[in-house]
Design a protein around this motif. Structure first.
Motif, PDB file in Angstrom:
ATOM      1  N   ILE A  79    -113.966  25.171 -76.234  1.00 11.13           N
ATOM      2  CA  ILE A  79    -112.637  24.778 -76.863  1.00 11.13           C
ATOM      3  C   ILE A  79    -112.960  24.783 -78.501  1.00 11.13           C
ATOM      4  CG2 ILE A  79    -111.130  23.001 -77.646  1.00 11.13           C
ATOM      5  CD1 ILE A  79    -111.286  22.360 -74.637  1.00 11.13           C
ATOM      6  N   PHE A 124    -113.061  28.127 -79.747  1.00  7.89           N
ATOM      7  CA  PHE A 124    -111.881  28.742 -79.989  1.00  7.89           C
ATOM      8  C   PHE A 124    -110.975  28.218 -80.995  1.00  7.89           C
ATOM      9  CE2 PHE A 124    -107.114  27.663 -79.058  1.00  7.89           C
ATOM     10  CZ  PHE A 124    -106.578  29.156 -78.477  1.00  7.89           C
ATOM     11  N   PHE A 125    -111.198  26.751 -81.263  1.00 10.08           N
ATOM     12  CA  PHE A 125    -110.693  26.231 -82.539  1.00 10.08           C
ATOM     13  C   PHE A 125    -111.338  27.056 -83.919  1.00 10.08           C
ATOM     14  CE2 PHE A 125    -108.712  21.940 -81.570  1.00 10.08           C
ATOM     15  CZ  PHE A 125    -108.248  22.472 -80.344  1.00 10.08           C
ATOM     16  N   VAL A 148    -109.499  30.316 -84.172  1.00 11.53           N
ATOM     17  CA  VAL A 148    -108.214  30.171 -84.708  1.00 11.53           C
ATOM     18  C   VAL A 148    -108.101  30.047 -86.179  1.00 11.53           C
ATOM     19  CG1 VAL A 148    -106.120  28.954 -84.651  1.00 11.53           C
ATOM     20  CG2 VAL A 148    -107.096  29.392 -82.387  1.00 11.53           C
ATOM     21  N   LEU A 164    -101.165  27.474 -81.584  1.00 13.55           N
ATOM     22  CA  LEU A 164    -102.103  28.347 -80.848  1.00 13.55           C
ATOM     23  C   LEU A 164    -103.334  27.384 -80.490  1.00 13.55           C
ATOM     24  CD1 LEU A 164    -102.651  30.933 -79.968  1.00 13.55           C
ATOM     25  CD2 LEU A 164    -103.894  31.550 -81.971  1.00 13.55           C
ATOM     26  N   LYS A 165    -103.841  26.623 -80.999  1.00 10.53           N
ATOM     27  CA  LYS A 165    -104.662  25.569 -80.811  1.00 10.53           C
ATOM     28  C   LYS A 165    -104.039  24.688 -79.482  1.00 10.53           C
ATOM     29  CE  LYS A 165    -106.757  24.630 -85.208  1.00 10.53           C
ATOM     30  NZ  LYS A 165    -107.086  23.464 -85.941  1.00 10.53           N
ATOM     31  N   GLY A 180    -103.555  26.721 -76.385  1.00 15.92           N
ATOM     32  CA  GLY A 180    -105.395  27.211 -75.816  1.00 15.92           C
ATOM     33  C   GLY A 180    -105.878  26.135 -74.985  1.00 15.92           C
ATOM     34  N   LEU A 181    -106.038  24.858 -75.921  1.00 15.51           N
ATOM     35  CA  LEU A 181    -106.508  23.742 -75.311  1.00 15.51           C
ATOM     36  C   LEU A 181    -105.891  23.291 -73.926  1.00 15.51           C
ATOM     37  CD1 LEU A 181    -108.525  21.212 -76.200  1.00 15.51           C
ATOM     38  CD2 LEU A 181    -106.290  19.988 -76.294  1.00 15.51           C
TER      39      LEU A 181
END
Lengths: 53, 800
Positions: A19, A22-23, A26, B178-179, B182-183
């Motif tokens: 995560i 991923f953050f 983004v 988006l975050k 996604g989370l």
């Protein structure tokens, strides 16, 4: 089965890392252009241009 | 690929008269024009041929006028211009550019490779989806105009660009969404994995301790989903309740928080039910539909922002002593004097003090006929000075210039645009109220009966009736439809335009530039046997250069002939001496008057004749051509819609086009205001109107229309006013847009019917307590997936 008491927390940590990545992705605009980079692997000119140099 | 009829570069038909060849990928390829030839050659010479190998779409047509643009680009080097859009980072400078002409991923590669070869360019990042690029360069080594020119050389048009604040906040929100999505997605997978293990524990082999352990882990994983990802809904619910109303967020909030708190209670007390996986999935799916909707809107906003390019206008200010200084047009004040050279854009509104010229006001009026102006006449900012040098006294600051007034008119029209009744909103309010009452009743009823399951039955009702699929029904269909149209060069700026398109009953059209090509040209010509073709055309050109009539532009060519003593006979034509002989060019009636003969029978019915005192020499049919295929498109549209023509051109010209296209209702000599007023009248009478136009003068009416289309090459202002933008000049897109809009409407109806049908039919099961929350969850997910899959069918390219 007591191994799960170790494995699942490890899995949770890995998920937390995923995560985090991923953050970061983004935040650094990695998802801005989804059309282009799919085909960027086709252009293998980089190797060629080095030869030219 | 080795097609000889179409240009290898841009895919347009080749000109059989002229041939251009370049060797690309080892084979000679035919190209359509010098522009494409120059671009293709530049690409090949720079070793970027693999662009042609991997591109998926043909490129844009090359620009013939490279040299003219070169001079124009130089203004971007002025420091006072740059400070507005260039970020100075000490040694390096950075700029954001919008790039027109990007058609596929290979374009992005091509631009990056081409730029990075230039000395002084530090970094280039092209974003194909947004059609933008960020360039960092060393200002000491390379100038901005050189960068822009480099991009131009390979066939793209780059312009400095600054995203507005509105867009920036959109992007930030997009990232937040988006975050959150996604989370929620990642966590849903994890929690689901744990819980599936427990679900399949059919024989009770999992001990109490392990089960508790799993619950704790699931609780840890669910918590960020509830508090971070789900916060969107609580905020929405809170806002709605603060405004004393209800929306879809209210039951969602109750269901999520209720299930979560009950879950914690169960874990702590080590008894009762836990539905963490349902919460995660629920939040994930709901958030996904919000995300899709937001993205569809953002894309639309971006498209329009790209079009409002940052083009600063400069002016040559003339001070008392006659010195010239370059100024930004916006810094000019009333009373200043500016010099406008031939070919330049008039920077600001003013009155001519000295000089005379013909001025192309097409960007304001939509008409291409240049207007003759002498000292004392007013000129308007944004128009183009075609030949003379003018000294202009400024009469209004840029803010009050005519072009900005029209833009303001457009803005006010946009506000007054008829809104589609927000039936979906009203509907959802009623729906939500019913759901809340129903779940409260269910809870009351089961509690009264003393059931321990009362709480969970209520949660099941809330989840089962959750309009998740319903929420996805419209945005998913619209997103798919927009993607489909996008791939055909049609941009939808406002998603609900697609819904409104199905309701229109009238189509209003602008004439010049929309139906016609917007310039006079020689359509047909015949020459008398006594005269050589080039001689006749040369004489015609020599005479017509003295004329201000728009028809004259059809005869422009390179020629050695010069005419002297040219006299204009109004309404008839021109006469003058070429090489000592008198020639006439003008109407057939004038020919009969001068020579006393009637014209011999020709295979065409000319409207311009070149003749001398004795006989005709050449006959021409000169007209503003209709775009190819216009008649068939109009024929098909006429079968379904009332058509009308709104034009700023003379009534005579408008009638001619209307007759050719068989349109009954044709209005000429209209101003931007009267076009808008006409539209308002039509709307008051209950018509829903689709307007198609391209000029600045169309902008207000485009903004006022129920749905508006800016046809290819439209001005920026018209594009910003329109709901739909055609990237190419072809009218055929209208049928596609309407067709797709109808299909989309049908898809939305199907989706709604399915989603509602599911919600209603599941309700009795939920209320009667048969349905566990997790079953409600699975049902809801399946229902959503069916809706999305149904919408995705709109993505098929060859749908029409």
């Amino acid at each position: 089965m007591s191994i799960i008491y170790v494995l699942i927390p490890i899995a949770v940590i890995i998920v937390a890392i995923a995560i985090g990545v991923f953050f970061w992705a983004v935040k650094s605009n990695q998802f801005d252009d989804l059309e282009r980079h799919g085909s960027s692997i086709l252009f293998d000119d980089d190797i060629q241009s080095k030869k030219d140099d | 690929m080795s097609n000889h009829e179409n240009c290898y570069h841009c895919g347009l038909p080749n000109d059989p008269q002229q041939e251009f060849f370049t060797t690309i990928l080892g084979q000679p390829r035919q190209l359509c024009c010098p522009g494409c030839h120059a671009v293709a050659t530049a690409i090949v010479e720079n070793g970027l041929e693999s662009y042609y190998q991997f591109r998926t779409e043909p490129a844009e047509k090359g620009d013939d006028a490279l040299d003219i643009t070169l001079a124009k680009l130089a203004i971007y080097d002025q420091p006072e211009l740059q400070e507005e859009f260039v970020y100075d980072e000490g040694k390096h400078k950075q700029i954001q550019l919008t790039i027109e002409g990007i058609t596929c991923a290979a374009c992005g590669w091509l631009i990056e490779k081409q730029l990075i070869k230039q000395a002084g360019i530090k970094q280039v990042a092209v974003n194909v989806a947004e059609r933008r690029a960020v360039v960092t360069w060393e200002s000491a080594t390379i100038s901005l105009s050189k960068i822009l020119l480099t991009i131009k050389r390979i066939g793209y048009h780059a312009m400095p660009f600054q995203p507005d604040q509105h867009e920036q906040s959109f992007i930030n929100e997009h990232k937040r969404y988006l975050k959150k999505v996604g989370l929620a997605g990642i966590m849903t997978m994890q929690v689901m994995m744990l819980m599936t293990g427990l679900y399949f524990d059919l024989f009770g082999n999992i001990g109490h301790e392990t089960r508790q352990y799993f619950y704790w882990i699931a609780l840890v994983l669910t918590t960020p989903v509830v508090f971070y990802s789900g916060s969107v809904f609580y905020l929405g619910a809170f806002k709605a309740l603060a405004a004393k109303t209800v929306n879809m967020d209210v039951p969602v909030t109750i269901a999520v928080l209720g299930t979560y708190l009950a879950g914690i209670k169960s874990v702590l007390l080590e008894e009762g039910e836990v539905y963490f996986e349902s919460i995660c999935m629920f939040v994930f799916l709901l958030l996904l539909s919000r995300f899709l909707e937001h993205r569809a809107r953002q894309k639309a906003a971006q498209v329009s922002a790209n079009l409002m390019q940052h083009i600063p206008v400069t002016a040559n200010q003339l001070d008392e002593k006659g010195n010239l200084t370059t100024q930004l047009a916006k810094s000019l004040s009333v009373g200043d004097k500016v010099l406008v050279k031939a070919g330049e854009t008039v920077p600001i509104d003013g009155i001519i003090e000295r000089g005379e010229s013909r001025i192309d006001e097409s960007m304001l009026t939509g008409e291409f006929a240049p207007v003759a102006k002498v000292a004392g006449d007013g000129v308007y900012g944004g128009t183009i000075n075609q030949n003379g040098v003018l000294e202009v006294r400024v009469t209004a600051t840029l803010k009050n210039a005519l072009v900005n007034q029209i833009i303001r008119l457009q803005t006010s029209a946009l506000i007054n645009k008829p809104k589609i009744a927000q039936t979906a909103d009203r509907f959802s309010k009623i729906f939500v109220s019913i759901v809340l009452v129903l779940s409260a009743l269910t809870f009351g009823f089961w509690s009264y009966l003393g059931s321990e399951q009362a709480f969970w039955i209520m949660i099941a009702v809330l989840i089962a009736t959750c309009p998740c699929a319903l929420g996805l029904a419209t945005p998913s269909a619209l997103t798919c439809a927009m993607a489909n149209l996008n791939s055909h060069g049609i941009l939808i700026k406002r998603a609900d335009a697609l819904e409104q398109l199905t309701k229109i009953d009238t189509i209003a059209l602008d004439k010049t530039g929309t139906l016609t090509k917007g310039a006079f040209s020689i359509e047909k010509q015949v020459f008398a046997p006594e005269i050589h073709e080039s001689t006749a055309l040369g004489i015609a050109h020599a005479l017509e250069t003295a004329s201000e009539h728009p028809i004259a532009s059809a005869f422009l060519s390179n020629t050695d002939f010069t005419a002297r003593n040219v006299k204009v006979e109004p309404g008839k034509g021109l006469m003058g001496h070429v090489d000592g002989e008198v020639f006439y060019i003008g109407s057939p009636q004038w020919f009969a008057e001068v020579t006393g003969h009637t014209l011999v029978v020709l295979p065409l019915s000319p409207n311009v004749i070149l003749f001398n005192e004795h006989q005709w020499l050449a006959a021409f049919v000169v007209s503003d051509e209709l775009k190819e295929g216009t008649d068939t498109v109009i024929d098909e549209l006429r079968a379904r819609y009332a058509m009308c023509l709104l034009s700023g051109d003379t009534q005579k010209q408008v009638d001619k086009v209307a007759r050719a296209l068989n349109i009954q209702n044709a209005m000429g000599e209209m101003t931007p205001e009267s076009k808008m007023a006409y539209m308002q009248d039509a709307q008051r009478d209950g018509s829903r109107v689709l307007m198609m136009g391209d000029g600045i003068n169309d902008a207000p009416v485009l903004a006022q229309a129920d749905v508006s289309v800016a046809v290819g090459n439209a001005t920026d202002v018209a594009r910003s006013a329109a709901d739909v933008i055609f990237l190419n000049a072809e009218l055929q897109g209208v049928q596609r847009v309407i067709g797709i809009a109808e299909l989309t409407a049908r898809k939305i109806k199907q989706n709604m019917a399915w989603a509602l049908g599911y919600n209603v039919s599941i309700l009795p099961f939920a209320v009667s307590g048969i349905l566990h929350p997790w079953m409600a969850m699975v049902g809801m997910s399946l229902s959503s997936i069916i809706v999305v899959a149904n919408s995705a069918r709109l993505l098929k390219k060859d749908l029409l």
